[in-house]
Design a protein around this motif. Structure first.
Motif, PDB file in Angstrom:
ATOM      1  N   UNK A 660       0.812  -1.218   0.000  1.00 13.14           N
ATOM      2  CA  UNK A 660       0.000   0.000   0.000  1.00 13.14           C
ATOM      3  C   UNK A 660       0.841   1.261   0.000  1.00 13.14           C
ATOM      4  N   UNK A 661       1.942   1.256   0.742  1.00 13.47           N
ATOM      5  CA  UNK A 661       2.823   2.428   0.786  1.00 13.47           C
ATOM      6  C   UNK A 661       3.491   2.656  -0.566  1.00 13.47           C
ATOM      7  N   UNK A 662       3.951   1.593  -1.231  1.00 14.43           N
ATOM      8  CA  UNK A 662       4.542   1.742  -2.562  1.00 14.43           C
ATOM      9  C   UNK A 662       3.529   2.323  -3.551  1.00 14.43           C
ATOM     10  N   UNK A 663       2.303   1.821  -3.498  1.00 14.91           N
ATOM     11  CA  UNK A 663       1.265   2.272  -4.432  1.00 14.91           C
ATOM     12  C   UNK A 663       1.001   3.764  -4.259  1.00 14.91           C
ATOM     13  N   UNK A 664       0.865   4.213  -3.024  1.00 17.78           N
ATOM     14  CA  UNK A 664       0.571   5.631  -2.807  1.00 17.78           C
ATOM     15  C   UNK A 664       1.795   6.513  -3.007  1.00 17.78           C
ATOM     16  N   UNK A 665       3.000   5.953  -2.865  1.00 17.52           N
ATOM     17  CA  UNK A 665       4.197   6.721  -3.215  1.00 17.52           C
ATOM     18  C   UNK A 665       4.203   7.016  -4.713  1.00 17.52           C
ATOM     19  N   UNK A 666       3.757   6.043  -5.498  1.00 17.19           N
ATOM     20  CA  UNK A 666       3.626   6.264  -6.943  1.00 17.19           C
ATOM     21  C   UNK A 666       2.601   7.368  -7.218  1.00 17.19           C
ATOM     22  N   UNK A 667       1.474   7.340  -6.504  1.00 20.59           N
ATOM     23  CA  UNK A 667       0.460   8.390  -6.678  1.00 20.59           C
ATOM     24  C   UNK A 667       1.033   9.752  -6.298  1.00 20.59           C
ATOM     25  N   UNK A 668       1.850   9.770  -5.259  1.00 17.86           N
ATOM     26  CA  UNK A 668       2.455  11.021  -4.803  1.00 17.86           C
ATOM     27  C   UNK A 668       3.313  11.644  -5.903  1.00 17.86           C
ATOM     28  N   UNK A 669       4.091  10.822  -6.578  1.00 18.16           N
ATOM     29  CA  UNK A 669       4.933  11.322  -7.673  1.00 18.16           C
ATOM     30  C   UNK A 669       4.061  11.719  -8.859  1.00 18.16           C
ATOM     31  N   UNK A 670       3.050  10.932  -9.148  1.00 17.50           N
ATOM     32  CA  UNK A 670       2.176  11.236 -10.295  1.00 17.50           C
ATOM     33  C   UNK A 670       1.398  12.527 -10.092  1.00 17.50           C
ATOM     34  N   UNK A 671       1.263  12.965  -8.848  1.00 14.09           N
ATOM     35  CA  UNK A 671       0.594  14.238  -8.571  1.00 14.09           C
ATOM     36  C   UNK A 671       1.505  15.445  -8.793  1.00 14.09           C
ATOM     37  N   UNK A 672       2.728  15.171  -9.272  1.00  8.41           N
ATOM     38  CA  UNK A 672       3.619  16.267  -9.615  1.00  8.41           C
ATOM     39  C   UNK A 672       4.814  16.443  -8.708  1.00  8.41           C
TER      40      UNK A 672
END
Length: 780
Positions: A660-672
Motif C-alpha cells: 500500500x505504501x509503494x502504491x501511494x508513493x507512486x500516486x504522490x509522484x504522479x501528482x507532480x
C-alpha cells in the motif's frame, strides 16, 4: 435433534436475528436500484465498461467450475469425519456437510454479486465525476456500491448462523464448523485466484506501458488495460468481499462454539444478538458516509462515519448486554460454568461489554495505524517518494522497511487486544477464549462499513481507468477520480489491516475451540474426566520436540504459501509482459492509434494462469495440518496452529502495508512531486509499485483465509486424531498412512508448481473457438 433445547425467549432472539438479516438483504436490494439509476456516461465509456464486465464474469464462471471439484471432495470428507458424542450423529454429519455447501455458496454469491455491481458502478462513478455533481456524487455512488456488499456480508453471515442455531440447537456448534469451513475455503481460493489474475495484469501493464512505452496507466493502446481493470474486480471486489464474509462467518462460528461451552444456551444466543446490532450499525454507517464540500478528501468522510459507527456500536452493545445477561455467573445456572468462576463475583455483563469494546477499539486503532503508514500525506509514504530520486533500489528498500516496521506495531496492537480480552475471563480458560471471540464479534459490528470501504477502492480505480481509456472525462473530472483512487488505495490498506486483525482474533478463538474439542475428544476416547486437563497440558507442552517441530512447520507453511502466491504472479506477469511487447512490436499502428490491441489475449493468459496456480496453495492449506495432526499428534498440531498464527500475522501486515505504501508513493509522484509523471523518479516508484502489487493484493490478503482454513481443518480432524492415537480406536498404521499420503500430496503439488516454466511468450495461448473471453471494443 439432541442436546438442550432453546428457551422460548431465546428462540425469539434467534428469529429476530433472522429478521434483521433479511432487513440487511432488503437494504442491499434498495441500494442496487439506487446505484443503477445513475447516469452511464458516453457510448465509448459504456463499451469499455462492457468489456470489463464480460471479462470479469467469464473469469469468475471458470473459477467456480474449477472450485466445484474441491467442494464435492470436501462434502464427502466432512461426512466421513467423526463428530463428538451426540444423539443424532448422522443428522449432525448431514447438517455439517449441507451447511458447508451453504457457506461456500454464500461466499461465492457475495463475491460474484459484489463484482457484478462493481463492474457497473465504475462506469457510473466515472460519468458522475465529469458531471455537475462532481466528487460528492461520484463518491456517493462508489460507497453505496460498497454498502451493498457490506449488507450482503452481514445479512447472509447472520442468516446462516442464526438458521443453524434455530434448526440444530445444542448441536449447532458442530454444524457451524461446516458453515465456516465452506466460507473460508471458497474465500481462500477466490482471494488467491483473483489476486494472481489482477496482479499479473497490473504488473504487466505497468512494466511495458509506463516504463517502456511511457504511456499512462490506463491508456487504451496498452493490451493489458482491459485485463487490469477486470483484475481489479475479480481480485479486489470478488476476492476481498468473499474474504471479509468468511472473516465474519468464521468469527461468528468461533464465538458460538465457545459461547455454548462457556454459557450454555445463553452463550449460543449472545453472539447472534451482538451480530444483529452489527446489521443496524452497517445501515447507519453507510447512510452517514457523506462527503461534505469542506472535507479535504473522501477519506475524511469515511473516517468520520467509521468512528461514529464504532461509538454507536459500543453504546448499543452495552445497552443490550445489560438487558440480556444476568449480573453474576451463578445466574446462568448451567453446568458449563466452572464453579470457581460462578463464585468469583465477576459480572458477566462487564466481561462481555469489555470484550466487545476491545474489538471495536482495536478496529479503530488498526485503521489509524494503517492509515499512518499508507496515506500520501504521512511521512512513511512521503519518505518512499523522496527515495525515488535515487532510483528503484532505494524505493524498494524504503517500502520493505515501512512494511517491516508497521508489522511490529500492528502485531503488538493485535496482541494487546487478544490478551486484554483474554484477561477478562479470569481463571476460566473457556471464558477467556470466549471473550477473545467476542472481541472479534465486536470488531465486526462495523464490518458493513469496513466492506464498503474496501469495495470503494477498486471501483474508484476502475472509474479512473474508464475515464482515461475513453478520454471523455474533462480535466476536473479526471482530477476528482485521481483523488478518489488515492483514497481507495488507503481504504484498501486499512481494510486489509482490519481483516488481518479479525483473522488473528478468529484464529485464536478457533484455537480455543480446538483445545475445547480436544477435551471432548479425550473424554470420548475414555480418558477419565479428572485426567483430561492434565492430558491436554501434556499435549500442549512446548518443550516436547514434537511441538517444536509443529511450531516450525506452521510458521514455514505461511512463508511457503506466500512464496507460491508471489511466484505465481511473477510467472503470469512474465507472460503478460511478453504478450504486450509482442503486440507493440508486431502492430506498430497501436501507438498512433491506427490499430487496436488484442485485449482478449491478455485476459485469456491471466485467466489460464490464475486457474492453474490455484492448486498448490490450496492443497498446502488443507493437507499440511492433516499431515502434522495425524503424523505428529494433537499437541504438535496445536503448536502448528500457533506458529502459523504468529508468522501469518507479521507476514500479512508486512505484505499489505509495504504494498500500500509503494502504491501511494507512486500516486504522490504522479501528482507532480519529485519530477512528476515521466520522470526517473516516477519510473522508480512504478517499479516499487509492481513489487508491491502481489504483496498487497495476492499473498498478503490470502493469509487471512489461510489461517482460518487451517484452524477449521484442525478442528474438524481433532476427534479422529485423538481417537486414532489415544483412544480405544487407536490405529497407528491408518493414522501414519493418512499423514504420509497428505505429505506426499503437498510435496507433489509444490514440485508440480515449481516445475512449471516462466512463460516468455512462446506458449501464449490463442483463444479457443467458442471462448467467452472478450475482445474489447475500445476506441481511442
Amino acid at each position: 435433534m439432541s442436546g438442550t433445547s432453546l428457551s422460548g425467549s431465546n428462540v425469539t432472539f434467534v428469529i429476530v436475528a433472522l429478521v434483521f438479516a433479511l432487513i440487511a438483504l432488503g437494504f442491499a436490494a434498495m441500494f442496487v436500484q439506487s446505484v443503477l439509476k445513475a447516469g452511464r456516461g458516453t457510448k465509448n465509456m459504456q463499451e469499455i465498461a462492457g468489456a470489463v464486465q464480460e471479462g470479469a464474469s467469464a473469469y469468475l464462471f471458470r473459477q467456480f467450475k474449477t472450485l466445484a471439484i474441491f467442494v464435492v471432495i470436501a462434502v464427502v470428507l466432512l461426512f466421513l469425519l467423526p463428530v463428538h458424542d451426540t444423539d443424532n450423529e448422522v443428522w449432525v454429519k448431514i447438517g455439517r456437510s449441507l451447511f458447508f455447501i451453504v457457506g461456500a455458496v454464500f461466499s461465492s454469491f457475495i463475491g460474484g454479486a459484489g463484482m457484478a455491481l462493481a463492474t457497473r458502478a465504475n462506469l457510473r462513478v466515472a460519468a458522475a465525476a465529469g458531471e455537475n455533481g462532481g466528487r460528492e456524487t461520484a463518491m456517493g455512488i462508489a460507497f453505496r456500491t460498497g454498502g451493498v456488499v457490506g449488507f450482503l456480508t452481514v445479512g447472509l453471515g447472520l442468516f446462516g448462523g442464526a438458521l443453524v442455531v434455530l434448526i440444530f440447537r445444542a448441536d449447532a456448534p458442530t454444524v457451524l464448523e461446516g458453515f465456516g469451513f465452506g466460507a473460508a475455503l471458497l474465500a481462500m481460493f477466490m482471494r488467491v485466484g483473483g489476486g494472481i489474475f489482477t496482479k499479473a495484469a497490473d504488473v504487466g501493464a505497468d512494466l511495458v506501458g509506463k516504463v517502456e512505452q511511457g504511456i499512462p496507466e490506463d491508456d487504451p493502446r496498452n493490451a493489458a488495460t482491459i485485463a487490469d481493470n477486470v483484475g481489479d474486480n475479480v481480485g479486489d471486489c470478488a476476492g476481498m468481499a468473499a474474504d471479509l464474509f468468511e472473516s465474519y462467518a468464521v468469527t461468528l462460528v468461533a464465538a458460538l462454539i465457545l459461547g455454548q461451552a462457556a454459557f450454555g444456551q445463553d452463550g449460543l444466543i449472545f453472539p447472534l444478538i451482538v451480530s444483529t446490532i452489527g446489521v443496524v450499525i452497517a445501515i447507519i454507517g453507510v447512510f452517514i458516509t457523506r462527503l461534505r464540500p469542506s472535507d479535504r478528501n473522501g477519506l475524511t468522510a469515511i473516517n468520520r462515519a467509521f468512528y461514529i459507527s464504532a461509538v454507536i456500536s459500543a453504546i448499543a452493545v452495552a445497552v443490550v448486554t445489560f438487558i440480556y445477561l444476568p449480573s453474576s455467573f451463578a445466574g446462568f445456572n448451567d453446568d458449563s460454568i466452572e464453579a470457581g468462576v460462578a463464585a468469583s463475583g465477576r459480572d458477566p455483563r462487564w466481561v462481555a461489554i469489555g470484550a466487545v469494546v476491545i474489538g471495536i477499539v482495536l478496529a479503530a486503532a488498526i485503521q489509524a495505524l494503517t492509515g499512518y503508514f499508507t496515506e500520501t500525506n504521512r511521512r512513511p509514504v512521503q519518505d518512499i517518494g523522496k527515495s525515488s530520486q535515487t532510483g528503484a533500489a532505494t524505493v524498494v528498500l524504503a517500502g520493505i522497511s515501512v512494511g517491516l516496521e508497521s508489522a511490529v506495531y500492528s502485531a503488538l496492537l493485535i496482541g494487546a487486544g487478544v490478551y486484554g480480552a483474554f484477561l477478562l475471563g479470569g481463571a476460566s480458560l473457556t471464558l477467556s477464549l470466549f471473550a477473545v471471540a467476542l472481541a472479534g464479534i465486536g470488531l465486526l459490528t462495523t464490518v458493513g462499513v469496513i466492506v464498503a470501504m474496501d469495495t470503494f477502492g477498486p471501483i474508484s480505480d476502475n472509474a479512473q481507468g474508464i475515464a482515461e481509456m475513453s478520454g471523455d472525462v474533462d480535466e476536473k473530472g479526471a482530477q476528482i477520480l485521481t483523488e478518489l483512487d488515492a483514497v481507495g488505495n488507503t481504504t484498501k490498506a486499512i481494510t486489509k489491516g482490519i481483516a488481518i486483525a479479525t483473522a488473528v482474533l478468529a484464529a485464536t478463538a478457533l484455537f480455543g475451540s480446538y483445545t475445547n474439542s480436544l477435551a471432548t475428544s479425550l473424554a470420548d476416547a475414555g480418558i477419565r474426566p479428572d485426567q483430561v486437563g492434565n492430558e491436554i497440558l501434556g499435549l500442549l507442552n512446548i518443550a516436547n520436540p514434537r511441538s517444536i517441530v509443529g511450531l516450525l512447520v506452521g510458521a514455514a507453511v505461511v512463508f511457503l504459501f506466500s512464496g507460491l502466491a508471489i511466484n505465481a504472479v511473477s510467472r503470469s506477469a512474465g507472460a503478460v509482459v511478453m504478450e504486450v511487447r509482442r503486440q507493440f512490436r508486431e502492430f506498430p499502428g497501436i501507438m498512433d492509434r491506427t490499430q487496436r490491441p488484442e485485449y482478449g489475449r491478455v485476459v485469456d493468459i491471466c485467466t489460464r494462469d490464475a486457474q492453474r496456480e490455484l492448486l498448490a496453495p490450496g492443497v498446502l492449506a488443507i493437507m499440511a495440518p492433516i499431515a502434522v495432526g495425524f503424523g505428529l499428534g494433537a499437541g504438535a498440531l496445536a503448536a502448528y496452529l500457533a506458529g502459523a498464527i504468529g508468522a501469518g500475522t507479521l507476514m500479512a501486515v508486512f505484505l499489505a502495508n509495504s504494498g500500500g505504501a509503494w502504491d501511494n508513493a507512486k500516486k504522490l509522484v504522479e501528482d507532480g512531486n519529485f519530477g512528476g509523471k515521466g520522470s526517473e523518479a516516477h519510473a522508480a516508484t512504478v517499479i516499487g509499485d509492481t513489487v508491491g502489487d502481489p504483496f498487497k493484493d495476492t499473498a498478503g490478503p490470502a493469509i487471512n483465509p489461510l489461517l482460518k482454513v487451517m484452524n477449521l481443518v484442525s478442528l474438524l480432524i481433532a476427534p479422529a486424531v485423538v481417537a486414532w492415537s489415544i483412544g480405544s480406536d487407536q490405529n497407528d498404521p491408518l493414522r501414519i498412512a493418512i499423514a504420509i499420503v497428505a505429505a506426499v500430496i503437498v510435496v507433489g503439488a509444490v514440485v508440480w508448481s515449481k516445475r512449471k516454466p516462466i512463460s516468455m511468450g512462446d506458449d501464449t495461448p490463442t483463444p479457443a473457438a467458442g471462448d467467452t473471453t472478450p475482445t474489447a471494443k475500445v476506441t481511442a
